[in-house]
Design a protein around this motif. Structure first.
Motif, PDB file in Angstrom:
ATOM      1  N   ALA A  12       0.827  -1.207   0.000  1.00 44.06           N
ATOM      2  CA  ALA A  12       0.000   0.000   0.000  1.00 44.06           C
ATOM      3  C   ALA A  12       0.861   1.256   0.000  1.00 44.06           C
ATOM      4  O   ALA A  12       0.843   2.043   0.956  1.00 44.06           O
ATOM      5  CB  ALA A  12      -0.943   0.000   1.194  1.00 44.06           C
ATOM      6  N   PRO A  13       1.614   1.510  -1.072  1.00 42.03           N
ATOM      7  CA  PRO A  13       2.390   2.750  -1.162  1.00 42.03           C
ATOM      8  C   PRO A  13       1.511   3.911  -1.638  1.00 42.03           C
ATOM      9  O   PRO A  13       1.564   4.351  -2.774  1.00 42.03           O
ATOM     10  CB  PRO A  13       3.454   2.402  -2.199  1.00 42.03           C
ATOM     11  N   PRO A 347       4.290   7.342  -2.242  1.00 44.86           N
ATOM     12  CA  PRO A 347       5.539   6.645  -2.558  1.00 44.86           C
ATOM     13  C   PRO A 347       5.414   5.469  -3.530  1.00 44.86           C
ATOM     14  O   PRO A 347       6.227   4.542  -3.459  1.00 44.86           O
ATOM     15  CB  PRO A 347       5.995   6.165  -1.187  1.00 44.86           C
ATOM     16  N   ALA A 348       4.411   5.464  -4.407  1.00 48.96           N
ATOM     17  CA  ALA A 348       4.275   4.357  -5.356  1.00 48.96           C
ATOM     18  C   ALA A 348       5.539   4.177  -6.188  1.00 48.96           C
ATOM     19  O   ALA A 348       5.909   3.051  -6.555  1.00 48.96           O
ATOM     20  CB  ALA A 348       3.073   4.588  -6.265  1.00 48.96           C
ATOM     21  N   PHE A 352       7.266   0.689  -7.650  1.00 47.24           N
ATOM     22  CA  PHE A 352       7.131   0.395  -9.074  1.00 47.24           C
ATOM     23  C   PHE A 352       8.051   1.314  -9.885  1.00 47.24           C
ATOM     24  O   PHE A 352       7.883   2.533  -9.888  1.00 47.24           O
ATOM     25  CB  PHE A 352       5.679   0.600  -9.527  1.00 47.24           C
ATOM     26  N   ARG A 353       9.012   0.722 -10.581  1.00 46.34           N
ATOM     27  CA  ARG A 353       9.920   1.486 -11.445  1.00 46.34           C
ATOM     28  C   ARG A 353       9.400   1.378 -12.873  1.00 46.34           C
ATOM     29  O   ARG A 353       9.328   0.284 -13.438  1.00 46.34           O
ATOM     30  CB  ARG A 353      11.351   0.958 -11.331  1.00 46.34           C
ATOM     31  N   THR A 354       9.041   2.512 -13.429  1.00 48.66           N
ATOM     32  CA  THR A 354       8.359   2.520 -14.725  1.00 48.66           C
ATOM     33  C   THR A 354       9.218   3.131 -15.816  1.00 48.66           C
ATOM     34  O   THR A 354      10.116   3.940 -15.542  1.00 48.66           O
ATOM     35  CB  THR A 354       7.042   3.304 -14.633  1.00 48.66           C
ATOM     36  N   GLY A 355       8.888   2.773 -17.057  1.00 48.00           N
ATOM     37  CA  GLY A 355       9.605   3.316 -18.205  1.00 48.00           C
ATOM     38  C   GLY A 355       8.739   4.122 -19.140  1.00 48.00           C
ATOM     39  O   GLY A 355       9.227   4.646 -20.146  1.00 48.00           O
ATOM     40  N   GLN A 378      11.476  -5.328  -1.718  1.00 44.39           N
ATOM     41  CA  GLN A 378      11.881  -4.820  -0.400  1.00 44.39           C
ATOM     42  C   GLN A 378      11.141  -3.533  -0.080  1.00 44.39           C
ATOM     43  O   GLN A 378      10.696  -3.322   1.053  1.00 44.39           O
ATOM     44  CB  GLN A 378      13.393  -4.600  -0.360  1.00 44.39           C
ATOM     45  N   ALA A 379      11.011  -2.673  -1.085  1.00 43.22           N
ATOM     46  CA  ALA A 379      10.255  -1.435  -0.877  1.00 43.22           C
ATOM     47  C   ALA A 379       8.787  -1.742  -0.623  1.00 43.22           C
ATOM     48  O   ALA A 379       8.138  -1.113   0.230  1.00 43.22           O
ATOM     49  CB  ALA A 379      10.407  -0.514  -2.085  1.00 43.22           C
TER      50      ALA A 379
END
Length: 403
Positions: A12-13, A347-348, A352-355, A378-379
């Protein structure tokens, strides 16, 4: 290429997301979005207890076979929980296939049919003046299309208008659903004036959208559409509950304002009549709630035969994994119309690292292999599940109404 592991991540970020992780024997990981706003744990349980064990040992490349296995094999077909779970598996398998091929998913879907995907943002305000300023801010950011919602005089709470404390307008509460009050008369009198103010200030070059959110009867929806014809709307969204698809025949008889519907649909059968009888102009089914990329493409292919365009749901209640998958489909289908884009609050971004990128009103999923989104587990573990319910609506006499 066998699947050796499948697991569910709940995090739940900023808001709740359910993510499916599928791992193959070669160490390739695919990510799928299994979020069903307000009922997240139902899908998580369905995946963990009933779906993930069935994936172990299966060939990850056989996407269509796995889709049919999960859909037909359960006997109890359709419904938002099952179709969201199947969607998560399907999206993750497309992610894996793209990574193995070294190609972005849209290339596997036939390549780009356009250079970018036009998106619309959400503008709102506690008054018409405040809403107009928010429209202006979106246009300054480069948006070509804007959904406009405003508070209605005399009503305490209106869908689509965030509270002034900066919180989301949904989900509203953690213990029990927040109750709101609704009356149709003030809404029908106010909305044409409100949207007319947008046209008066910004003209007709901006694409203008409005969400009714299932709140009108078919006749009331026809009346609203007629009153908005002079404003040349891009669409009005979800004008009436769509369980009865034939109800849209009545709306069509009374207005030429374009109609969009489908964010709560989960299969092609939910919109078959709407499409084949040309009762809508845009179908809003989403990749995460309508069986994934595989089934969404079937819906869009049917829509293409009847001149219906796409306008997929893309609210913040779907994770960046889902949004990336939607962009890959949007980029590849011939009958693309527009894509909803609310973005995701921090803090999503830690999880999630997006391009994907936004520029001049358009978005592109990027050219990384697969979906172009990776998940930091981990995040994710830093943000535990936070129970939330969507609001409910009651009329002033206390009776239940569609929210």
């Amino acid at each position: 290429m066998k699947i050796i592991d499948a697991g569910v991540i709940i995090t739940a970020p900023g808001r709740n997301y359910v993510t499916l992780k599928i791992t193959t024997e070669d160490g390739v990981v695919g990510w799928g979005d299994a979020t069903l706003n307000g009922r997240e744990l139902a899908v998580a349980t369905y995946l963990r207890d009933h779906v993930c064990p069935l994936l172990i040992g299966r060939d990850a490349h056989r996407i269509e076979d796995i889709w049919q296995y999960l859909y037909k094999g359960s006997y109890w077909r359709r419904g938002p929980v099952q179709m969201t779970a199947i969607a998560a598996v399907d999206i993750a398998l497309w992610d894996i296939k793209g990574k193995v091929a070294g190609l972005p998913v849209y290339q596997l879907l036939g390549g780009a049919a356009r250079d970018g995907v036009m998106v619309y943002g959400h503008a709102s305000g506690s008054s018409v003046a405040e809403m107009l300023d928010d429209v202006a801010a979106h246009l300054d950011e480069g948006y070509l299309a804007v959904r406009a919602q405003s508070a209605i005089p005399g009503m305490d709470k209106v869908y689509g208008v965030p509270p002034k404390d900066g919180r989301l307008y949904e989900p509203a509460s953690s213990n029990v659903p927040q109750e709101e009050t609704w009356e149709t008369g003030p809404y029908l009198r106010f909305v044409p004036t409100m949207l007319g103010a947008v046209r008066e200030r910004f003209g007709f070059d901006v694409h203008l959208l409005h969400d009714v959110h299932h709140r009108l009867s078919p006749l009331e929806a026809g009346r609203l559409g007629r009153d908005l014809e002079e404003h040349r709307m891009f669409w009005i969204e979800d004008p009436t509950p769509a369980e009865d698809q034939s109800a849209f025949q009545l709306i069509r008889q009374h207005t030429t304002t374009p109609i969009a519907v489908g964010e709560i649909f989960n299969s092609i059968w939910d919109c078959q009549q709407l499409i084949t009888e040309r009762l809508i102009d845009y179908v809003r089914t989403s990749v995460s709630h309508a069986g994934g990329i595989t089934h969404l493409r079937r819906i869009f292919a049917l829509a293409d035969l009847y001149g219906v365009r796409t306008g997929s749901h893309g609210a913040g209640d779907l994770s960046p994994v889902s949004f990336a998958a939607a962009l890959h489909v949007d980029l590849s289908v011939p009958n693309f119309g527009i894509q909803e884009y609310m973005g995701h609050r921090d803090p999503a971004g830690e999880v999630f690292r997006t391009g994907y990128k936004f520029e001049n009103g358009y978005m592109h999923p990027g050219d990384a292999p697969g979906l172009g989104v990776e998940v930091d587990e981990q995040a994710a573990a830093k943000f535990p599940y936070d129970p939330k319910y969507l609001p409910i609506n009651r009329r002033r006499d206390g009776s239940m109404h569609d929210w």
